[in-house]
Scaffold this motif. Structure first.
Motif, PDB file in Angstrom:
ATOM      1  N   PHE A   1      52.307  47.943   7.423  1.00 37.04           N
ATOM      2  CA  PHE A   1      53.696  47.779   6.993  1.00 37.04           C
ATOM      3  C   PHE A   1      54.611  48.804   7.659  1.00 37.04           C
ATOM      4  O   PHE A   1      55.778  48.527   7.944  1.00 37.04           O
ATOM      5  N   GLU A   2      54.064  49.997   7.930  1.00 33.63           N
ATOM      6  CA  GLU A   2      54.850  51.078   8.542  1.00 33.63           C
ATOM      7  C   GLU A   2      55.044  50.896  10.041  1.00 33.63           C
ATOM      8  O   GLU A   2      55.911  51.519  10.633  1.00 33.63           O
ATOM      9  N   ARG A   3      54.229  50.061  10.668  1.00 36.69           N
ATOM     10  CA  ARG A   3      54.270  49.935  12.124  1.00 36.69           C
ATOM     11  C   ARG A   3      55.597  49.339  12.605  1.00 36.69           C
ATOM     12  O   ARG A   3      56.159  48.441  11.975  1.00 36.69           O
ATOM     13  N   ASP A   4      56.035  49.836  13.765  1.00 38.95           N
ATOM     14  CA  ASP A   4      57.291  49.340  14.343  1.00 38.95           C
ATOM     15  C   ASP A   4      57.190  47.875  14.754  1.00 38.95           C
ATOM     16  O   ASP A   4      58.192  47.166  14.783  1.00 38.95           O
ATOM     17  N   ASP A   5      55.964  47.423  15.085  1.00 36.89           N
ATOM     18  CA  ASP A   5      55.813  46.042  15.562  1.00 36.89           C
ATOM     19  C   ASP A   5      55.494  45.058  14.443  1.00 36.89           C
ATOM     20  O   ASP A   5      55.246  43.880  14.701  1.00 36.89           O
ATOM     21  N   PHE A   6      55.533  45.498  13.185  1.00 34.91           N
ATOM     22  CA  PHE A   6      55.100  44.651  12.074  1.00 34.91           C
ATOM     23  C   PHE A   6      55.930  43.366  11.971  1.00 34.91           C
ATOM     24  O   PHE A   6      55.404  42.248  12.034  1.00 34.91           O
ATOM     25  N   LEU A   7      57.230  43.505  11.810  1.00 30.90           N
ATOM     26  CA  LEU A   7      58.080  42.323  11.625  1.00 30.90           C
ATOM     27  C   LEU A   7      58.050  41.423  12.857  1.00 30.90           C
ATOM     28  O   LEU A   7      57.950  40.195  12.739  1.00 30.90           O
ATOM     29  N   GLU A   8      58.085  42.033  14.029  1.00 36.49           N
ATOM     30  CA  GLU A   8      58.071  41.256  15.271  1.00 36.49           C
ATOM     31  C   GLU A   8      56.777  40.447  15.384  1.00 36.49           C
ATOM     32  O   GLU A   8      56.788  39.269  15.775  1.00 36.49           O
ATOM     33  N   THR A   9      55.640  41.070  15.038  1.00 35.71           N
ATOM     34  CA  THR A   9      54.343  40.378  15.119  1.00 35.71           C
ATOM     35  C   THR A   9      54.296  39.184  14.174  1.00 35.71           C
ATOM     36  O   THR A   9      53.837  38.095  14.543  1.00 35.71           O
ATOM     37  N   ILE A  10      54.760  39.375  12.947  1.00 38.79           N
ATOM     38  CA  ILE A  10      54.736  38.297  11.955  1.00 38.79           C
ATOM     39  C   ILE A  10      55.629  37.129  12.405  1.00 38.79           C
ATOM     40  O   ILE A  10      55.240  35.955  12.326  1.00 38.79           O
ATOM     41  N   VAL A  11      56.810  37.442  12.887  1.00 34.67           N
ATOM     42  CA  VAL A  11      57.730  36.391  13.347  1.00 34.67           C
ATOM     43  C   VAL A  11      57.139  35.638  14.544  1.00 34.67           C
ATOM     44  O   VAL A  11      57.228  34.407  14.629  1.00 34.67           O
ATOM     45  N   THR A  12      56.510  36.365  15.454  1.00 36.61           N
ATOM     46  CA  THR A  12      55.882  35.740  16.628  1.00 36.61           C
ATOM     47  C   THR A  12      54.798  34.760  16.210  1.00 36.61           C
ATOM     48  O   THR A  12      54.669  33.659  16.770  1.00 36.61           O
ATOM     49  N   LEU A  13      53.990  35.136  15.204  1.00 35.39           N
ATOM     50  CA  LEU A  13      52.928  34.247  14.713  1.00 35.39           C
ATOM     51  C   LEU A  13      53.515  32.985  14.078  1.00 35.39           C
ATOM     52  O   LEU A  13      53.001  31.875  14.277  1.00 35.39           O
ATOM     53  N   ILE A  14      54.592  33.149  13.325  1.00 35.07           N
ATOM     54  CA  ILE A  14      55.242  31.983  12.696  1.00 35.07           C
ATOM     55  C   ILE A  14      55.720  31.008  13.769  1.00 35.07           C
ATOM     56  O   ILE A  14      55.532  29.784  13.661  1.00 35.07           O
ATOM     57  N   GLU A  15      56.346  31.551  14.790  1.00 30.01           N
ATOM     58  CA  GLU A  15      56.865  30.703  15.870  1.00 30.01           C
ATOM     59  C   GLU A  15      55.729  30.040  16.652  1.00 30.01           C
ATOM     60  O   GLU A  15      55.816  28.869  17.043  1.00 30.01           O
ATOM     61  N   LYS A  16      54.649  30.786  16.864  1.00 33.53           N
ATOM     62  CA  LYS A  16      53.512  30.265  17.626  1.00 33.53           C
ATOM     63  C   LYS A  16      52.893  29.053  16.935  1.00 33.53           C
ATOM     64  O   LYS A  16      52.553  28.052  17.576  1.00 33.53           O
ATOM     65  N   TYR A  17      52.730  29.133  15.600  1.00 34.08           N
ATOM     66  CA  TYR A  17      52.049  28.060  14.868  1.00 34.08           C
ATOM     67  C   TYR A  17      53.021  27.105  14.166  1.00 34.08           C
ATOM     68  O   TYR A  17      52.595  26.211  13.459  1.00 34.08           O
ATOM     69  N   LYS A  18      54.329  27.366  14.358  1.00 36.65           N
ATOM     70  CA  LYS A  18      55.358  26.480  13.810  1.00 36.65           C
ATOM     71  C   LYS A  18      55.177  26.257  12.298  1.00 36.65           C
ATOM     72  O   LYS A  18      55.126  25.128  11.807  1.00 36.65           O
ATOM     73  N   ILE A  19      55.052  27.376  11.579  1.00 36.13           N
ATOM     74  CA  ILE A  19      54.847  27.327  10.126  1.00 36.13           C
ATOM     75  C   ILE A  19      56.147  27.652   9.406  1.00 36.13           C
ATOM     76  O   ILE A  19      56.870  28.582   9.778  1.00 36.13           O
ATOM     77  N   ASP A  20      56.432  26.878   8.365  1.00 39.04           N
ATOM     78  CA  ASP A  20      57.588  27.153   7.519  1.00 39.04           C
ATOM     79  C   ASP A  20      57.309  28.436   6.721  1.00 39.04           C
ATOM     80  O   ASP A  20      56.353  28.484   5.932  1.00 39.04           O
ATOM     81  N   PRO A  21      58.108  29.491   6.888  1.00 46.82           N
ATOM     82  CA  PRO A  21      57.865  30.752   6.164  1.00 46.82           C
ATOM     83  C   PRO A  21      57.868  30.608   4.652  1.00 46.82           C
ATOM     84  O   PRO A  21      57.328  31.455   3.943  1.00 46.82           O
ATOM     85  N   ASN A  22      58.487  29.524   4.140  1.00 47.45           N
ATOM     86  CA  ASN A  22      58.498  29.305   2.689  1.00 47.45           C
ATOM     87  C   ASN A  22      57.108  29.012   2.135  1.00 47.45           C
ATOM     88  O   ASN A  22      56.905  29.008   0.918  1.00 47.45           O
ATOM     89  N   LEU A  23      56.145  28.748   3.022  1.00 52.28           N
ATOM     90  CA  LEU A  23      54.762  28.520   2.602  1.00 52.28           C
ATOM     91  C   LEU A  23      53.955  29.822   2.576  1.00 52.28           C
ATOM     92  O   LEU A  23      52.759  29.803   2.290  1.00 52.28           O
ATOM     93  N   LEU A  24      54.612  30.941   2.871  1.00 52.99           N
ATOM     94  CA  LEU A  24      53.888  32.200   3.070  1.00 52.99           C
ATOM     95  C   LEU A  24      54.281  33.264   2.053  1.00 52.99           C
ATOM     96  O   LEU A  24      55.434  33.347   1.623  1.00 52.99           O
TER      97      LEU A  24
END
Length: 448
Positions: free
Chosen positions: A294-317
């Motif tokens: 959670f403290e990592r600088d790349d945390f939010l970027e990594t999560i968003v990249t995964l969502i875009e990669k798998y085309k998942i609606d974040p409301n399911l997460l």
């Protein structure tokens, strides 16, 4: 001629005397370097000089470590820390008077090499005397003193003994003052731990995968979601359990490798699920994110990249943050949680307990769900009115603050009935299902 001879002899004598004095001074200075100034015990340098003498002996080797010394020094000052170290040194000197050599190593460690014949009573006496320091009562710290020993060594070198004793210190132990004997079983455990450590350092975690524990509506027993749990199956080591590898990964600052892998597995899982089922049941999958990740600088970027990669609606997460997240800077926590919620995530606090700090901070944290730790529910029974009242009180506080509640670790019908009668809606536990593979999870939801 005689005069010249006498002069030469005198010069030689003076030269030898000066050399002797210099050697004496240097030797005395060198000896000082081998002594710990605070305790007047031999130090690390003396230990390095001595260790070869014990290569083929059957001495007992002891290591004593005060794990919280650095915290004591930081919060209470070096004077208090030094006083505690001196007290421990005196206990060791008074307990091991004969056939023993005590070394004050760097930081908060003592090494002991002893020829005492009956060492176990002596070690127990050390523990008893250490407990009399009353660190908790006097300084408001748990003792957290670890005593490790190895006796009757026959097959491994002295260097290896102390290498093992060092690694032993990294193994979790819940007792305030613990005693651990280095035996063959423990050596196997240490060797296994070392292999796990090397795999994590080398990012060799291909056997790590997710199992999915269903979350149920407690009334209808419908599957409303799942928690992705990290598991590790390795070709050479077999099943590696979370209490083995998570702790090691955290120590190595590599737990993000596991968190990100399980996050990705969760998104792959959703890709395979029926869209109809997801929509009809407001299905949501959750995965854990550690404090370090959670403290990592790349945390939010990594999560968003995964969502875009798998085309998942974040409301399911749903992202589950453990209570340790409360140790972070509050501004940072709120900022990151709000960012996740803006994207569409729900956020929960996992392993929630009855701690005052946890309850009071809920009023300012923008989370959606509180997951009650299994340890509270385990104490709820007709014979434990206090635990029952605490659980009921927490339910009222959380529901009154408009958070959803998920009860973890439901194992008995009594626990289930208690939760239903107190209007807890969602739960997970072995009474419903153990964590399942992706294939078995799909079979389960198709049954309903």
């Amino acid at each position: 001629m005689h005069t010249l001879l006498y002069l030469l002899i005198s010069i030689l004598a003076i030269s030898l005397a000066v050399t002797s004095i210099n050697l004496y001074v240097k030797n005395k200075a060198a000896k000082k370097l081998l002594i710990d100034k605070l305790t007047n015990l031999p130090n690390h340098y003396q230990y390095v000089e001595d260790i070869s003498k014990y290569t083929h002996t059957n001495c007992t080797f002891i290591k004593i470590k005060l794990n919280i010394l650095s915290e004591i020094n930081k919060r209470l000052g070096w004077d208090i820390g030094n006083k505690i170290i001196l007290n421990i040194a005196n206990i060791l000197k008074n307990t091991l008077k004969y056939k023993s050599k005590i070394y004050k190593m760097s930081g908060s460690k003592f090494y002991i090499i002893t020829n005492e014949n009956n060492i176990i009573p002596k070690i127990n006496e050390i523990k008893k005397n250490l407990s009399r320091l009353k660190l908790k009562e006097n300084y408001n710290f748990n003792e957290e003193i670890k005593i490790f020993f190895y006796k009757n060594r026959t097959s491994i070198s002295t260097e290896e003994v102390f290498e093992y004793l060092e690694i032993l210190d990294e193994i979790k132990e819940e007792k305030n003052i613990s005693i651990s004997e280095l035996d063959n079983q423990l050596i196997e455990k240490i060797n296994r731990r070392t292999q796990i450590k090397h795999k994590i350092i080398n990012k060799d975690i291909k056997g790590i995968h997710a199992l999915f524990q269903p979350k149920f509506d407690l009334t209808t027993k419908k599957v409303l979601g799942a928690e992705a749990l990290a598991r590790w199956q390795n070709e050479s080591l077999g099943a590696i359990y979370p209490d083995e590898f998570i702790f090691i990964a955290e120590k190595l600052k590599k737990v993000y490798l596991i968190d990100y892998k399980i996050a990705e597995e969760s998104l792959k899982f959703l890709n395979k699920m029926s869209q109809t089922y997801l929509l009809e049941n407001n299905f949501r999958i959750s995965f854990n994110i550690s404090l370090q990740t959670f403290e990592r600088d790349d945390f939010l970027e990594t999560i968003v990249t995964l969502i875009e990669k798998y085309k998942i609606d974040p409301n399911l997460l749903e992202i589950e943050l453990t209570e340790t997240i409360l140790g972070l800077n509050l501004t940072t926590i709120i900022e990151k949680i709000n960012h996740l919620k803006t994207i569409g995530f729900q956020v929960s606090i996992d392993d929630f307990t009855a701690g005052n700090s946890s309850v009071s901070l809920l009023s300012v944290l923008p989370v959606d769900i509180i997951k009650f730790d299994k340890s509270i529910l385990d104490r709820v029974n007709p014979n434990n009115k206090v635990a029952t009242d605490v659980y009921k009180g927490l339910i009222n506080i959380i529901k009154g603050s408009n958070f959803k509640i998920v009860a973890e670790g439901i194992e008995t019908n009594e626990q289930l009935n208690f939760l239903k009668s107190n209007k807890v809606d969602i739960g997970q536990g072995y009474i419903f299902s153990k964590p399942l593979s992706k294939e078995d999870f799909f079979k389960l939801i198709n049954k309903w």
